[in-house]
Design a protein around this motif. Structure first.
Motif, PDB file in Angstrom:
ATOM      1  N   TYR A  69      33.180  21.425  15.418  1.00 45.03           N
ATOM      2  CA  TYR A  69      33.077  20.101  16.021  1.00 45.03           C
ATOM      3  C   TYR A  69      32.036  20.093  17.142  1.00 45.03           C
ATOM      4  O   TYR A  69      31.541  21.147  17.560  1.00 45.03           O
ATOM      5  CB  TYR A  69      34.443  19.660  16.539  1.00 45.03           C
ATOM      6  CG  TYR A  69      35.514  19.754  15.490  1.00 45.03           C
ATOM      7  CD1 TYR A  69      35.424  19.032  14.300  1.00 45.03           C
ATOM      8  CD2 TYR A  69      36.611  20.602  15.645  1.00 45.03           C
ATOM      9  CE1 TYR A  69      36.393  19.140  13.312  1.00 45.03           C
ATOM     10  CE2 TYR A  69      37.587  20.714  14.668  1.00 45.03           C
ATOM     11  CZ  TYR A  69      37.483  19.989  13.503  1.00 45.03           C
ATOM     12  OH  TYR A  69      38.428  20.096  12.524  1.00 45.03           O
ATOM     13  N   ALA A 111      36.474   7.198  10.497  1.00 42.19           N
ATOM     14  CA  ALA A 111      35.905   8.507  10.836  1.00 42.19           C
ATOM     15  C   ALA A 111      36.778   9.239  11.848  1.00 42.19           C
ATOM     16  O   ALA A 111      36.947  10.467  11.765  1.00 42.19           O
ATOM     17  CB  ALA A 111      34.491   8.330  11.384  1.00 42.19           C
ATOM     18  N   GLU A 114      39.882  10.593   9.976  1.00 43.13           N
ATOM     19  CA  GLU A 114      39.526  11.750   9.154  1.00 43.13           C
ATOM     20  C   GLU A 114      39.229  12.964  10.030  1.00 43.13           C
ATOM     21  O   GLU A 114      39.572  14.100   9.672  1.00 43.13           O
ATOM     22  CB  GLU A 114      38.354  11.390   8.255  1.00 43.13           C
ATOM     23  CG  GLU A 114      38.754  10.406   7.155  1.00 43.13           C
ATOM     24  CD  GLU A 114      37.583   9.624   6.582  1.00 43.13           C
ATOM     25  OE1 GLU A 114      36.422   9.970   6.919  1.00 43.13           O
ATOM     26  OE2 GLU A 114      37.830   8.670   5.821  1.00 43.13           O
ATOM     27  N   PHE A 115      38.591  12.741  11.181  1.00 33.58           N
ATOM     28  CA  PHE A 115      38.365  13.836  12.122  1.00 33.58           C
ATOM     29  C   PHE A 115      39.693  14.427  12.590  1.00 33.58           C
ATOM     30  O   PHE A 115      39.875  15.655  12.608  1.00 33.58           O
ATOM     31  CB  PHE A 115      37.560  13.342  13.324  1.00 33.58           C
ATOM     32  CG  PHE A 115      37.650  14.238  14.521  1.00 33.58           C
ATOM     33  CD1 PHE A 115      36.943  15.430  14.583  1.00 33.58           C
ATOM     34  CD2 PHE A 115      38.477  13.902  15.591  1.00 33.58           C
ATOM     35  CE1 PHE A 115      37.048  16.276  15.684  1.00 33.58           C
ATOM     36  CE2 PHE A 115      38.585  14.738  16.694  1.00 33.58           C
ATOM     37  CZ  PHE A 115      37.872  15.929  16.738  1.00 33.58           C
ATOM     38  N   ASP A 118      41.405  16.487  10.006  1.00 30.43           N
ATOM     39  CA  ASP A 118      40.759  17.790   9.866  1.00 30.43           C
ATOM     40  C   ASP A 118      41.063  18.691  11.063  1.00 30.43           C
ATOM     41  O   ASP A 118      41.402  19.875  10.895  1.00 30.43           O
ATOM     42  CB  ASP A 118      39.251  17.594   9.724  1.00 30.43           C
ATOM     43  CG  ASP A 118      38.551  18.869   9.293  1.00 30.43           C
ATOM     44  OD1 ASP A 118      38.637  19.214   8.109  1.00 30.43           O
ATOM     45  OD2 ASP A 118      37.932  19.534  10.158  1.00 30.43           O
ATOM     46  N   GLY A 193      28.945  15.064   8.892  1.00 30.77           N
ATOM     47  CA  GLY A 193      30.392  15.243   8.832  1.00 30.77           C
ATOM     48  C   GLY A 193      31.098  14.922  10.134  1.00 30.77           C
ATOM     49  O   GLY A 193      30.727  14.007  10.875  1.00 30.77           O
ATOM     50  N   HIS A 194      32.152  15.693  10.417  1.00 28.25           N
ATOM     51  CA  HIS A 194      32.943  15.448  11.621  1.00 28.25           C
ATOM     52  C   HIS A 194      32.168  15.737  12.901  1.00 28.25           C
ATOM     53  O   HIS A 194      32.554  15.254  13.969  1.00 28.25           O
ATOM     54  CB  HIS A 194      34.218  16.294  11.571  1.00 28.25           C
ATOM     55  CG  HIS A 194      35.083  16.023  10.380  1.00 28.25           C
ATOM     56  ND1 HIS A 194      35.550  14.762  10.087  1.00 28.25           N
ATOM     57  CD2 HIS A 194      35.553  16.845   9.408  1.00 28.25           C
ATOM     58  CE1 HIS A 194      36.275  14.825   8.980  1.00 28.25           C
ATOM     59  NE2 HIS A 194      36.291  16.064   8.548  1.00 28.25           N
ATOM     60  N   ARG A 196      29.600  14.451  13.714  1.00 28.27           N
ATOM     61  CA  ARG A 196      29.002  13.194  14.171  1.00 28.27           C
ATOM     62  C   ARG A 196      29.651  12.705  15.464  1.00 28.27           C
ATOM     63  O   ARG A 196      29.028  12.010  16.262  1.00 28.27           O
ATOM     64  CB  ARG A 196      29.163  12.124  13.084  1.00 28.27           C
ATOM     65  CG  ARG A 196      28.570  10.780  13.466  1.00 28.27           C
ATOM     66  CD  ARG A 196      28.992   9.693  12.519  1.00 28.27           C
ATOM     67  NE  ARG A 196      28.367   8.421  12.863  1.00 28.27           N
ATOM     68  CZ  ARG A 196      28.749   7.237  12.384  1.00 28.27           C
ATOM     69  NH1 ARG A 196      29.744   7.180  11.499  1.00 28.27           N
ATOM     70  NH2 ARG A 196      28.151   6.126  12.757  1.00 28.27           N
TER      71      ARG A 196
END
Length: 328
Positions: A69, A111, A114-115, A118, A193-194, A196
């Protein structure tokens, strides 16, 4: 906090002597931030009270980076002086993007969900404190101390009922919880992806129930998230993580009550003790979260306790707090 000479010495030793400094918007904490400019190079200077805060920020940031991340890279640090030089993520604040492009709301909050799904697949550091039922209750201690006209006896019953209800509902393993996770603490980056989501203000991370950071993001004290987006992301998270949707909605509402009540207490304290009344304008929105969450069928008993403990933030009550903030 470090004085001017200490800051200049730190910047010189870090290769940033003579850099232009411009203050960045602060938050409700005791930290403050400056953007440094030297030609085309940029960095952020974080000033915090001496102690463990810098070490916590560095440690959690390293854990997040190792997990893939985006936490700011550390350019220099002085824990004793409370000084930290950070990578500058820029100005693409998620909250600002939502103001100018409200049509992006659904995609950005998807987003976030989903982050979080994860992030919660990673085992959190074992030595982080656990925000269990007792911990959630303890965080409410400041509310009756600072919130006007609170009934302290009823407030204790609120805290105990929150603790008991949490223990009855919670079945999920605790996860990494960033705690102050919302649109004002996310920078949108040009990364895949994450990664971001550029993450800020995570030094108070704990182990907690997976619903905690979802509540923090979707029930934002500073902005309204549309009810449709909130409902969709609540259901999306439960589906992504294989959690019973009905039970998850109940514990989400319970944590929503706890967080909102604590925020009400923090805003009252900021006005009365720290003379920072600007947060009072957020109180009606936050109280709306209290009322909406208490409407959940599982929380009927808690709703009666809250009604006995805390009055709504009427204009008169907010004016009382504003008057306290204006006292010299």
């Amino acid at each position: 906090m470090a004085d001017r000479a200490e800051i200049e010495t730190f910047l010189a030793s870090s290769g940033w002597a003579g850099a232009a400094r411009a203050p960045l918007a602060g938050d409700a904490s005791s930290r403050s931030y400056d953007r440094l400019s030297r030609g085309t190079a940029r960095a952020v200077l974080m000033k915090a009270p001496p102690g463990t805060e810098i070490a916590r920020f560095v440690r959690i940031g390293a854990w997040l980076a190792e997990a893939g991340y985006s936490s700011p890279a550390i350019l220099a640090r002085d824990d004793d002086k409370g000084l930290l030089l950070l990578e500058d993520f820029g100005d693409a604040l998620m909250a600002r993007r939502l103001e100018t492009h409200p049509e992006d709301e659904a995609g950005l909050y998807a987003a976030i969900t989903e982050f979080l799904a994860d992030l919660h697949r990673h085992t959190p550091p074992a030595d982080l404190s656990r925000l269990d039922g007792e911990g959630l209750a303890a965080l409410l201690d400041l509310v009756p101390e600072h919130y006007p006209r609170a009934d302290r006896g009823a407030a204790r019953e609120v805290a105990q009922r929150i603790a008991d209800t949490f223990e009855a509902l919670s079945q999920e393993p605790f996860v990494m919880c960033l705690r102050d996770f919302h649109a004002e603490n996310i920078i949108l980056l040009e990364r895949p992806g994450h990664a971001r989501l550029g993450l800020l203000d995570f030094q108070d991370a704990v182990q907690a129930h997976p619903a905690y950071d979802l509540v923090s993001a979707l029930q934002d004290a500073r902005r309204d998230v549309s009810p449709e987006v909130e409902a969709r992301e609540l259901a999306r998270y439960a589906a992504l993580c294989g959690i019973d949707a009905d039970r998850f909605s109940a514990i989400y509402a319970l944590i929503g009550v706890q967080r909102a009540l604590r925020i009400m207490g923090i805003f009252a304290k900021l006005a009365r003790v720290d003379r920072k009344p600007r947060y009072l304008g957020f109180m009606p929105r936050v109280w709306g979260y209290v009322e909406r969450n208490l409407a959940h069928p599982e929380l009927a008993g808690l709703a009666r306790c809250v009604e006995a403990a805390y009055p709504a933030p009427t204009p008169d009550l907010i004016e009382e707090l504003r008057h306290d903030a204006d006292r010299t």
